[in-house]
Every structure is written in structure tokens, then in C-alpha cells.
Scaffold this active site. Sequence first.
Site, mmCIF file in Angstrom:
data_model
loop_
_atom_site.group_PDB
_atom_site.id
_atom_site.type_symbol
_atom_site.label_atom_id
_atom_site.label_comp_id
_atom_site.label_asym_id
_atom_site.label_seq_id
_atom_site.Cartn_x
_atom_site.Cartn_y
_atom_site.Cartn_z
ATOM 1 N N SER A 1 0.828 -1.200 0.000
ATOM 2 C CA SER A 1 0.000 0.000 0.000
ATOM 3 C C SER A 1 0.867 1.255 0.000
ATOM 4 C CB SER A 1 -0.950 -0.052 1.197
ATOM 5 O OG SER A 1 -2.007 0.843 1.046
ATOM 6 N N ASP B 1 -9.144 -4.156 -5.513
ATOM 7 C CA ASP B 1 -8.573 -3.614 -4.284
ATOM 8 C C ASP B 1 -9.333 -2.336 -3.912
ATOM 9 O OD1 ASP B 1 -6.912 -2.184 -2.411
ATOM 10 O OD2 ASP B 1 -5.204 -3.377 -3.072
ATOM 11 N N HIS C 1 -7.351 -6.047 -0.168
ATOM 12 C CA HIS C 1 -6.262 -5.076 -0.261
ATOM 13 C C HIS C 1 -4.912 -5.789 -0.228
ATOM 14 C CE1 HIS C 1 -4.139 -1.388 -0.025
ATOM 15 N NE2 HIS C 1 -3.830 -1.475 1.262
#
Length: 514
Positions: A227, A454, A482
Site C-alpha cells: 500500500s 482492491d 487489499h
Amino acid sequence: MATSRSSTLTTIGVAVAGAALLFSGCSVGASAPRAEAVPTAVPSALKPYYEQTLTWHKCPGGAGFDCATLKAPLDYARPGTGQDLKLEVSRKKATRSARRIGSLQVNPGGPGGSAIGYLQSFAAIGYPAPVRARYDLVAMDPRGVAGSEPVTCLNNRQMDTFTRTDQTPDDPAETRRLVAAYKKFARGCAARSGRVLGHVSTVEAARDMDLLRAALGDRKLAYVGASYGTFLGATYADLYPARVGRLVLDGALDPTLTSRRMNRDQTAGFETAFTAFARDCLRRSGCPLGTGTVGYARKRLSALFRRIDSHPVRTGGSRTLTESLATIGVITAMYDEGAWPQLRTALRAAQRGDGKGLLDLADLYYERDTDGRYANLMYANPAVNCLDLPPAFRTPADVRTSLPAFEKASPVFGRSLAWSALNCGYWPVRPTGHPHALRAKGAAPIVVVGTTRDPATPYRWARALASQLTSATLLTYDGDGHTAYSRGSRCVDTAINTYLLTGRPPAPAHRRCT
């Protein structure tokens, strides 16, 4: 992380800690002032930092982890002035030391997620065994985060009040209360963490990573970032392309986007995730969203939020479930499809007047433990974001102008997520960054990973970052949730393991996984 959680909550907690968070008020940002690649030779003023030796000791609690402290300059423009930071580091040694490749730095994202917490609770047991066998897994809490001189802004009671603040204001009075909450939050950060608040940018954190690389004795950096951690890793590659070893950037960000565009894209991402959840729910008996279409399910959830806005729901304790907390609770479960059964249960309970399930999910997102204590994730997150990029909005009028676009992106979450992006408009430190592409010219092969559904880092962001980095290969996971590595896809894990162990990125025929 909160105590006394179920295994499902712990799994979601890993995903949320690795999320690109926007709900503290800002989206993930781009970098501090655009920096050219750092010269190969270390400047003399920085040599004491590059030549330091880590002193390892057993971490508190044991469990086979070593800990150390790394010294870094508070301001890289003024090293050696005595204004240094102490950055906490942890290590899990390779299980087959005779075949050790080197160190593998890991970061779960956020910004604000504890890398050490991620290593000790997940990576050291959740990463595939072949990688754990040949790498020392190493984590450093970035400056301002967790063990590394953490940013703080409010006390626990004040944070409880802040998280309850209505983020879908219906009239001028509610708008004034929301603005006042953002201003109080910002003033608290300045009062409690003024020393570090102007020096927690992503560029500075990437430079700290290079100090750690040198202290570990690694000629080049091996790294897995999730991320926001992908932005941190890509920033490192752009600064130090000649020092790039094997970089995995999983759940990627697009650093060319403005904060407003990022927030809107994330809003659309959560709508995509909700659509997948609703379709799954509607096929099951007893779905709390009804038995009709996704559109009907969306209306049912919106109606529940409106009822809670008017009449907060009991939770069995001293706190009630407000609309803002209920929204965050639903969004938390969008990070990992493994949380969908828990969300169905929580929604059914909320419809009956019991908000504890949604409150538990919201507490997980905010890293509030059962004793009412908050970790520093929600303080470090805006501290980094508001420094990295100009704010999405500066005034309530700016938000109102953009509401139609946000509500188009998500009829369910659009209003709340638009207003949440106002926080950086009142930040006490001026932003130092701007959107721009990261190229990392001359870097070794880099693997960028994108998941098609996602919610927090939309797939197109991964495609964009892979197209910017001159040596990148895009690995696609056609799935939900995610990030992708170590989340159950044998195809993804095999491709990344091969790259980390051999340096070979996925071949064209193996760049898409289902």
C-alpha cells in the site's frame, strides 16, 4: 492492535495497517520536494550516520526477535547538529543462515502503520517459508510512527470524541463542528509533536531506509512494501536507483495524482469492494441488505446510516455507535473478503439496535484497544500525508463543490469520504511535496503488484506506477481485498518468491493470477 480480538479481526488488522488510509482526513500523498537521485558518494556530514553500527538485543517479550536503534538526522539539510531521531528496528533472522541472501526490509503502509508490529505479528510467520529461510526479515518504524518518536495529537478521550464527529454535515452548525474538530486535531499535533511534525515526509523516511541498509551491511536494498509502503519503496528507488536490489511494491499508489483525485479514486475503490460484498451477500439467506439488486442493497445500507445519524445505536457499553463510526466499521471490512461474514452479522445486529459489531470494526480501524487507548496510526497518518501533498480541500465550500463527483464515485460512502478529506486544509505545517512521476532510471528490475478489486489502492494505480518505473514488471491478481502477497494466492506467492530468491521478475505468461 487491540487486545482480545478474534483471528478474523487480527487478519483484517493486518490489511488495515497496510492500507492507504484517508479517513483521518487526508489521502495518501506524493513526495516531499522533488529530489533527484542522490549521489553515490556519501556526503561527509552524513558519514557518521552511514557508518554507525547497530547494537542488537533481544526484543521485549522474546519470541526470537532482535531489536536495535538507528540514529538519523531530524533534518537531512542540517545533519550533525544534535537534532537526531532514534528509529526503532526489529529483525527476525533467516531460518537457514547458511543460505542467507541478505536482509529484506518490510513496510505495511498507512502511512503510520508500525513496520515492527507488522513484522512481529504477520510477516515473520505469514511470509512464505522459502523467503523466511533465506532472508533476515527487518522492519523499521518510520519517523513519527509507533516506536520511532511517534507523533501524538489528542488524548484518548479526545480521540473518542473526534472519531464520533459527524462527517456528513447536514447544516451549517454541523459543518462548523466538523471544522472545529479538524482544527483542534491539528492544534494538538502542533502542541504535542511540533519538533518532528515538519520532518516526517516520505522522502525523509526513504533516506532513513538507506541508512538502515548501510547499517545492515547490505550493498543493495531488498524490500517488500504494501500500500503506502509501495510509495515509500518507489521513492527510495527514485532517490537511489543504483542501490535497488529486489523491490516488491504490492497494492501500489500512483504518485502523479493530486490528493483530491486520490481521495476520489479511493472512494470509487470502496464502492467497487462494496458491490462485490453486496453481490456475495445477496446470494445468501438472511442477508441484512435484502434479497434484491445491488442497487437495493446500497439503498438499504444508506438508510441504515441515516437512521444511525439521527439516533445513535447502543453498543452494550458507555459508547454509542454514530453514523461516522458505523461508516468506518463497514469500510474496515472492505479491506479483506474474509471479514464479510463478520460484517453481515454486525449489520444484522445494528438493524436490531445493537451496534457493538460495527463499533468493534471501527475500533480495529482506529487501532483503539479494549482499554480505550489509541495507537499513533491516526496521528502519524495525517502528519505524513499533509506534509507530502497539498490538501484535497481547504474550505467547506471546496468540499461542497466536489460532493457530486464523490457521490457519483460512491452513492454510499461519497459524502463521508469527501468531508474526511478536509482535515489537511487546517494542518499547522505547510506541505512540501507535489505530484510527480517516479522513474528510478537505472534501477534493477522491480515488481509492482495490483489487485483488480482492491478497495484502498485501485488497480489502475498499480498499472500507472508500473508504467512510470523504468524497470518495473506488473503482476496482476484478479481478486478481492487489499494487496495480494501472502494472502492465499499460490500463483502470486510463487511469482514473488521466485523474484525475491533469484532476482527474476515474472515472465509474460505468468503476470496474471486468479
